[in-house]
Design an enzyme around this catalytic site. Structure first.
Site, PDB file in Angstrom:
ATOM      1  N   ARG A 121      88.607  56.495  17.265  1.00 14.12           N
ATOM      2  CA  ARG A 121      89.774  56.736  17.981  1.00 14.12           C
ATOM      3  C   ARG A 121      90.370  58.405  18.063  1.00 14.12           C
ATOM      4  NH1 ARG A 121      93.875  53.634  14.440  1.00 14.12           N
ATOM      5  NH2 ARG A 121      95.159  54.480  15.654  1.00 14.12           N
TER       6      ARG A 121
ATOM      7  N   HIS B  86     103.502  52.183   1.414  1.00 12.70           N
ATOM      8  CA  HIS B  86     102.403  52.890   2.392  1.00 12.70           C
ATOM      9  C   HIS B  86     103.468  53.927   3.022  1.00 12.70           C
ATOM     10  CE1 HIS B  86      98.855  53.868   4.468  1.00 12.70           C
ATOM     11  NE2 HIS B  86      99.736  53.779   5.549  1.00 12.70           N
TER      12      HIS B  86
ATOM     13  N   LYS C 136      94.380  47.472   6.098  1.00 11.27           N
ATOM     14  CA  LYS C 136      93.881  48.070   4.859  1.00 11.27           C
ATOM     15  C   LYS C 136      94.846  47.508   3.632  1.00 11.27           C
ATOM     16  CE  LYS C 136      93.677  52.060   6.836  1.00 11.27           C
ATOM     17  NZ  LYS C 136      93.667  53.194   7.541  1.00 11.27           N
TER      18      LYS C 136
ATOM     19  N   SER D  28      95.685  48.969  12.317  1.00 13.56           N
ATOM     20  CA  SER D  28      94.854  49.715  11.290  1.00 13.56           C
ATOM     21  C   SER D  28      95.416  49.919   9.748  1.00 13.56           C
ATOM     22  CB  SER D  28      94.948  51.384  11.808  1.00 13.56           C
ATOM     23  OG  SER D  28      94.268  52.314  10.764  1.00 13.56           O
TER      24      SER D  28
ATOM     25  N   ASP E 205      87.870  49.116  10.141  1.00  5.52           N
ATOM     26  CA  ASP E 205      88.916  50.195  10.606  1.00  5.52           C
ATOM     27  C   ASP E 205      88.579  51.694  10.347  1.00  5.52           C
ATOM     28  OD1 ASP E 205      91.856  51.195  10.888  1.00  5.52           O
ATOM     29  OD2 ASP E 205      91.536  51.795   8.976  1.00  5.52           O
TER      30      ASP E 205
HETATM   31  N1  URA Z   1      97.214  55.553   9.322  1.00  2.11           N
HETATM   32  C1  URA Z   1      96.096  54.602   9.441  1.00  2.11           C
HETATM   33  O1  URA Z   1      95.722  54.502   8.491  1.00  2.11           O
HETATM   34  N2  URA Z   1      95.572  54.451  10.544  1.00  2.11           N
HETATM   35  C2  URA Z   1      96.309  54.639  11.827  1.00  2.11           C
HETATM   36  O2  URA Z   1      95.993  54.491  12.957  1.00  2.11           O
HETATM   37  C3  URA Z   1      97.406  55.546  11.765  1.00  2.11           C
HETATM   38  C4  URA Z   1      97.908  56.174  10.623  1.00  2.11           C
END
Ligand code: URA
Ligand code: CA
Length: 433
Positions: free
Chosen positions: A168, A82, A187, A183, A161
């Site tokens: 946010r 990621h 995931k 966040s 999220d």
């Molecule tokens: N990528 C994400 O999935 N969440 C964030 O808060 C910042 C980057």
């Protein structure tokens, strides 16, 4: 429990318990806590931060707010990769087939673009017929059959999220380290991988403009992954200038194809080898980065990686004829060059602004509702440290409109030419604990 009390607590810098955090996430998901209270809470977090325990509690609560994918039906150690975000970041397009081609299963769930450029899923959709939606059964079956599948995140992956991120985004609380870490990791944990390689970017094109902040964020995320029993490693990489030369969906598919064919830009190829090596080590395939690199380089040189790419495209319903005929993906109506106004050396390519230029052409979304124009984008002919002569083309602009004054001006403002350049290192650090 009352939300106003939790806000008060955070405002004063006290620690919330795991129970308080999971209650808050549950209530917010059920719309029992209104956005205005959650906004106040997020802003308190922005200023007060969170303890390790709190971030862990928040990550766990968000990871379990929806489906937690079970990949145990796939044999072997599943490693996910990621990136915290970049401009022209083509690595996943290369890594998925490359790593699979050496026998490490890749079950990848990817997102669409959050910021100004398309996400990995958008890029794959530039291939005619390529299907990024598949059932969990077909996904697992695909990885068992051919070793690789890349799909979009299911709608019910860490839904808390999704709600929080949207809030946010409009309350100026995206750039908070505990919120970014939880966040992303919520995931990743919900997607079911056994191990995770994080590419934590730093520089103008990244959330973390500063290397030391990127390292801090990486440490938090590595700790969160390990606490959730997913072996996690983070590579801190440079995103002060875009990665590779292509920015734009079809153009990046073709750039990935170049790397899989043994060519492509040096920085992209190096990034792929560094991240791929870490993936092989976490998967237990090798114990050293040297042996890993060798395996990956061999897979490229022998054509095995390219064959895996073709297999992957066809398995997901895509038309693979662009592999022999790349011009099939060159669908923009116009090409314009951007001639250098002075001679010298390129001292800066401001990644985020160049990303905006690509977005203005239609390569990314201005709003969530926008659709992407796959064929448009930029090819950078000069990177930081390269010498330019006046009149030489800095960039080729692929556009479907003749009206590109704004794009040209933005590019001129953000490609700086001077006397002397300091080339940024591609990799700043590898963080394992
Ligand atoms: N990528 C994400 O999935 N969440 C964030 O808060 C910042 C980057
Ligand atoms: Ca690129």
């Amino acid at each position: 429990m009352r939300m106003v009390e939790l806000i008060e607590k955070k405002k004063l810098g006290s620690e919330l318990s795991k129970e308080e955090i999971s209650w808050m996430i549950e209530q917010y998901s059920q719309k029992e806590i209104p956005d205005y209270q959650m906004s106040a809470f997020l802003m308190s977090v922005y200023f007060q931060g969170m303890t390790d325990e709190e971030v862990n509690g928040l990550t766990f609560a968000m990871a379990h707010s929806g489906d937690v994918i079970d990949l145990s039906g796939i044999e072997g150690i599943k490693v996910d990769k990621h990136s915290t975000g970049g401009v022209g970041d083509t690595t996943t397009l290369v890594l998925a087939p490359l790593v699979a081609s050496v026998g490490v299963p890749v079950a990848k769930m990817s997102g669409r673009g959050l910021g100004h450029t398309g996400g990995t899923i958008d890029k794959f959709e530039a291939i005619k017929g390529f299907d990024v939606e598949m059932s969990e059964e077909k996904f697992i079956q695909s990885v068992n059959d051919i070793g690789v599948a890349v799909v979009g995140q299911s709608a019910n992956l860490a839904p808390a999220d999704k709600l929080l991120y949207a809030l946010r985004d409009v309350t100026a609380t995206v750039d908070s380290m505990p919120l970014i870490a939880s966040s992303i990791m919520s995931k990743k944990i919900a997607s079911g991988a056994d191990a995770i390689v994080l590419d934590v970017t730093t520089g103008e094109g990244a959330f973390m403009k500063d290397v030391e902040d990127a390292k801090k964020l990486a440490h938090i995320m590595v700790r969160l992954g390990n606490l959730a029993k997913r072996k996690t490693v983070a590579v801190i990489s440079d995103m002060s200038q875009p990665l590779g030369e292509a920015i734009g969906n079809s153009l990046e598919i073709l750039e990935a194809l170049d790397v899989l064919k043994g060519g492509g830009p040096d920085d992209l190829r190096e990034m792929v080898l560094v991240l791929g090596s870490q993936m092989l080590i976490l998967a237990g395939k090798t114990t050293s980065t040297e042996v890993s690199r060798q395996l990956l380089e061999e897979a490229i040189a022998s054509g095995k990686a390219l064959e895996k790419f073709r297999e992957m495209v066809e398995n997901q319903g895509g038309d693979s004829s662009f592999i022999e005929s790349p011009e099939l993906l060159m669908t923009a109506n116009y090409q314009f060059e951007l001639p250098a106004k002075t001679s010298g050396v390129v001292t800066k390519l401001v990644a985020d602004k160049i990303g905006v230029a690509a977005m203005l052409l239609g390569a990314g979304r201005k709003t969530k509702e926008d659709s992407i124009d796959f064929g448009v984008g930029l090819i950078l002919h000069k990177k930081v440290g390269d010498i330019v002569e006046v009149g030489e083309s800095l960039v080729t602009i692929y556009s479907n409109s003749e009206n590109i004054e704004e794009v040209k001006n933005l590019l001129y403002e953000n490609i700086k030419i001077g006397d002397k350049a300091v080339e940024p290192p591609l990799i700043h650090a590898v963080i394992t604990d």
